[in-house]
Design a protein around this motif. Structure first.
Motif, PDB file in Angstrom:
ATOM      1  N   VAL A 123       7.456  -6.406 -71.248  1.00  0.00           N
ATOM      2  CA  VAL A 123       8.131  -5.973 -70.019  1.00  0.00           C
ATOM      3  C   VAL A 123       7.987  -4.470 -69.784  1.00  0.00           C
ATOM      4  O   VAL A 123       7.524  -4.033 -68.719  1.00  0.00           O
ATOM      5  N   TRP A 146       9.737 -10.417 -73.608  1.00  0.00           N
ATOM      6  CA  TRP A 146      10.326  -9.081 -73.587  1.00  0.00           C
ATOM      7  C   TRP A 146       9.391  -7.985 -74.094  1.00  0.00           C
ATOM      8  O   TRP A 146       9.345  -6.896 -73.501  1.00  0.00           O
ATOM      9  N   GLY A 169      15.965  -6.024 -67.150  1.00  0.00           N
ATOM     10  CA  GLY A 169      16.353  -6.530 -68.473  1.00  0.00           C
ATOM     11  C   GLY A 169      17.773  -7.092 -68.563  1.00  0.00           C
ATOM     12  O   GLY A 169      17.934  -8.270 -68.753  1.00  0.00           O
ATOM     13  N   THR A 200      11.279  -9.182 -65.861  1.00  0.00           N
ATOM     14  CA  THR A 200      12.416  -9.512 -66.716  1.00  0.00           C
ATOM     15  C   THR A 200      12.014 -10.576 -67.726  1.00  0.00           C
ATOM     16  O   THR A 200      10.891 -11.084 -67.698  1.00  0.00           O
ATOM     17  N   GLU A 201      12.930 -10.880 -68.642  1.00  0.00           N
ATOM     18  CA  GLU A 201      12.778 -11.999 -69.573  1.00  0.00           C
ATOM     19  C   GLU A 201      13.957 -12.940 -69.328  1.00  0.00           C
ATOM     20  O   GLU A 201      15.105 -12.541 -69.474  1.00  0.00           O
TER      21      GLU A 201
END
Length: 277
Positions: free
Chosen positions: A88, A85, A102, A44-45
């Motif tokens: 990812v 991101w 996300g 994830t970010e």
């Protein structure tokens, strides 16, 4: 001759053993692996509030709570990897983790490449306005005014398409990030900011004296889901996550998480809808 035959037999036995080992490793899908290791790994970010963000150096948000519930249902612990991101989805394809947390907007193009879980929230674009602005009570009221959005975002594209349909076309300002747009909105330089419904709902919840969400959302109806690889090894895990989501629908956990992090309850279909584009 016996020595040669013995060596040939030994080599054949080793080759067979290696083949069986490879088959055994391949046969362990992601769900089986997670249960064996006791861990589900999520990429994830952590700069996408209210889904994932850092608070006093620690992860917070919808994703953390959601996957904690999934982990309970699957009987495993959850470990998050915080990544930029752009890396990812490539990281998912390179098998560096099990699922993308996300979350990701469901589109036809992405569905061709990835396997999505059932939706967990609506991603439709809505306007955020100043709480005391009575001139904007519905989305159409931005007609002839100035609105903003994040530069290069899918949400900004939706804003541009929408204002073309209004009686008087609105002026659209593009911002490097949404925080700048929200600052201009608070200062009265624009009348609204277009972003996904969970994001604007979260901002309004954090600053209710300053901001409010314009309901209903105006954009094309889309949803947020989590993403896995579209392969046989991922199927059992993603099926299990879908079953966990259905359980959360039935026992109220999903709605409770939506209200906690978005401030509102929103639609999340119990079957995967076909995106318009």
């Amino acid at each position: 001759m016996k020595t040669a035959a013995w060596k040939t037999g030994l080599l054949s036995l080793c080759a067979t053993a290696l083949t069986l080992c490879a088959v055994s490793v391949h046969a362990e899908d992601l769900l089986a692996k997670a249960k064996r290791t006791g861990e589900l790994v999520i990429g994830t970010e952590m700069q996408f509030a209210p889904f994932d963000f850092l608070e006093n150096g620690k992860q917070a948000g919808f994703n953390s709570d959601f996957f904690a519930e999934v982990g309970k249902d699957l009987g495993v612990k959850v470990r998050f990897l915080d990544l930029p991101w752009p890396s990812v989805l490539p990281g998912l394809e390179a098998n560096k983790f099990d699922i993308v947390g996300g979350p990701v907007t469901v589109t036809k193009a992405r569905m061709e490449r990835y396997r999505f879980t059932l939706p967990v929230a609506e991603a439709t674009v809505a306007f955020l306005k100043r709480a005391n602005d009575k001139s904007v009570m519905k989305s159409q009221d931005v007609s002839g005014k100035t609105v903003g959005g994040g530069k290069g975002s899918a949400q900004l594209d939706q804003v541009k398409k929408y204002v073309e349909t209004l009686p008087a076309k609105a002026t659209v300002r593009e911002y490097v990030d949404n925080n700048q747009a929200y600052a201009d909105l608070a200062a009265g330089r624009i009348v609204a900011v277009g972003n996904s419904l969970p994001n604007v709902a979260y901002v309004a919840r954090q600053r209710p004296e300053t901001f409010a969400v314009v309901q209903p959302a105006f954009g094309q109806k889309v949803y947020f889901s989590y993403v896995g690889r579209k392969d046989a090894d991922s199927k059992a895990l993603l099926d299990a996550v879908d079953q966990s989501i259905l359980k959360m629908h039935k026992d109220g956990r999903l709605v409770a998480l939506q209200k906690k992090w978005f401030g509102i309850e929103m639609e999340a279909p119990e079957t995967m809808p076909t995106p318009a584009e």
